[in-house]
Design a protein around this motif. Sequence first.
Motif, PDB file in Angstrom:
ATOM      1  N   GLU A 142      25.116  87.575  58.228  1.00  0.00           N
ATOM      2  CA  GLU A 142      24.991  86.220  57.704  1.00  0.00           C
ATOM      3  C   GLU A 142      24.127  85.397  58.646  1.00  0.00           C
ATOM      4  O   GLU A 142      24.235  85.529  59.860  1.00  0.00           O
ATOM      5  N   GLY A 191      23.093  82.611  61.062  1.00  0.00           N
ATOM      6  CA  GLY A 191      23.861  81.690  61.891  1.00  0.00           C
ATOM      7  C   GLY A 191      25.265  82.151  62.214  1.00  0.00           C
ATOM      8  O   GLY A 191      26.103  81.354  62.592  1.00  0.00           O
ATOM      9  N   SER A 192      25.548  83.452  62.060  1.00  0.00           N
ATOM     10  CA  SER A 192      26.911  83.928  62.302  1.00  0.00           C
ATOM     11  C   SER A 192      27.192  84.176  63.778  1.00  0.00           C
ATOM     12  O   SER A 192      28.311  84.466  64.145  1.00  0.00           O
ATOM     13  N   GLY A 193      26.188  84.084  64.634  1.00  0.00           N
ATOM     14  CA  GLY A 193      26.411  84.240  66.062  1.00  0.00           C
ATOM     15  C   GLY A 193      26.212  85.671  66.533  1.00  0.00           C
ATOM     16  O   GLY A 193      25.794  86.554  65.795  1.00  0.00           O
ATOM     17  N   PRO A 199      27.418  81.789  73.875  1.00  0.00           N
ATOM     18  CA  PRO A 199      26.812  81.412  72.593  1.00  0.00           C
ATOM     19  C   PRO A 199      25.277  81.465  72.599  1.00  0.00           C
ATOM     20  O   PRO A 199      24.695  81.996  71.669  1.00  0.00           O
ATOM     21  N   THR A 238      33.773  84.821  66.511  1.00  0.00           N
ATOM     22  CA  THR A 238      32.425  84.360  66.165  1.00  0.00           C
ATOM     23  C   THR A 238      32.191  84.404  64.659  1.00  0.00           C
ATOM     24  O   THR A 238      31.452  83.576  64.137  1.00  0.00           O
ATOM     25  N   SER A 239      32.812  85.349  63.959  1.00  0.00           N
ATOM     26  CA  SER A 239      32.667  85.372  62.503  1.00  0.00           C
ATOM     27  C   SER A 239      33.372  84.177  61.859  1.00  0.00           C
ATOM     28  O   SER A 239      32.989  83.741  60.784  1.00  0.00           O
ATOM     29  N   GLU A 240      34.386  83.641  62.536  1.00  0.00           N
ATOM     30  CA  GLU A 240      35.077  82.436  62.075  1.00  0.00           C
ATOM     31  C   GLU A 240      34.372  81.165  62.533  1.00  0.00           C
ATOM     32  O   GLU A 240      34.894  80.074  62.361  1.00  0.00           O
ATOM     33  N   ARG A 241      33.208  81.347  63.152  1.00  0.00           N
ATOM     34  CA  ARG A 241      32.372  80.249  63.643  1.00  0.00           C
ATOM     35  C   ARG A 241      33.061  79.421  64.745  1.00  0.00           C
ATOM     36  O   ARG A 241      32.843  78.222  64.858  1.00  0.00           O
ATOM     37  N   ARG A 242      33.881  80.084  65.559  1.00  0.00           N
ATOM     38  CA  ARG A 242      34.487  79.430  66.721  1.00  0.00           C
ATOM     39  C   ARG A 242      33.501  79.507  67.877  1.00  0.00           C
ATOM     40  O   ARG A 242      32.702  80.437  67.967  1.00  0.00           O
ATOM     41  N   VAL A 243      33.545  78.537  68.763  1.00  0.00           N
ATOM     42  CA  VAL A 243      32.681  78.549  69.939  1.00  0.00           C
ATOM     43  C   VAL A 243      33.397  79.378  71.000  1.00  0.00           C
ATOM     44  O   VAL A 243      34.284  78.891  71.698  1.00  0.00           O
TER      45      VAL A 243
END
Length: 186
Positions: free
Chosen positions: A58, A60-62, A88, A162-167
């Motif tokens: 995806e 921007g998924s990190g 990050p 990171t898939s949950e968009r946590r920093v």
Amino acid sequence: MAAVVCTRFLLQRSTHGFLFWPRAVPALSSPFLCRSHRLDPSDDEMYQRTSVSVMQKEPGSGVMIYNYSSRGFNIDGNKVFGPCAVLPPAILQWNVGSHEDITEESVSLFHMLEPRIEILVLGTGARVERIKPSVLALLRRKGIAVEVQDTPNACATFNFLTSERRVAAAGLIPPPISTALEAVQE
């Protein structure tokens, strides 16, 4: 129901030539159906080589950790040898040799980042090791949650976060070469 029928069958046949044993076991019993079955390396996924296949990344998924070995890690197609700090914006070599080398100075790069990281995942090698309380207290004062795990689980936890968009950030020490499969094969 089937166990009762099978037991009744064995008890009826025991007087007609079958061996009678007061603790008759159903003939169709399996080690996987009883609670006392112990797992061995062939039953457990942890002893198998692990890799992750991503069908479509995806946007921007990190950063994602694809696999690890005793030599290092494959992070987003970049091969990193030895311990590494996954941040990050970057992937850096981390100057630690073992969990004993994780000090206030070695984790200073994690609390100097902007934007601040929420969670730091520390992978301590083949098993969970105890981190110095002063290091954990420093990170807690800086507002960073710490998760200490063995490296295989730390990689999975970091990927999930990171898939949950946590920093999130990770400090990973490669696990040594496993001898679990070699011991079973002999």
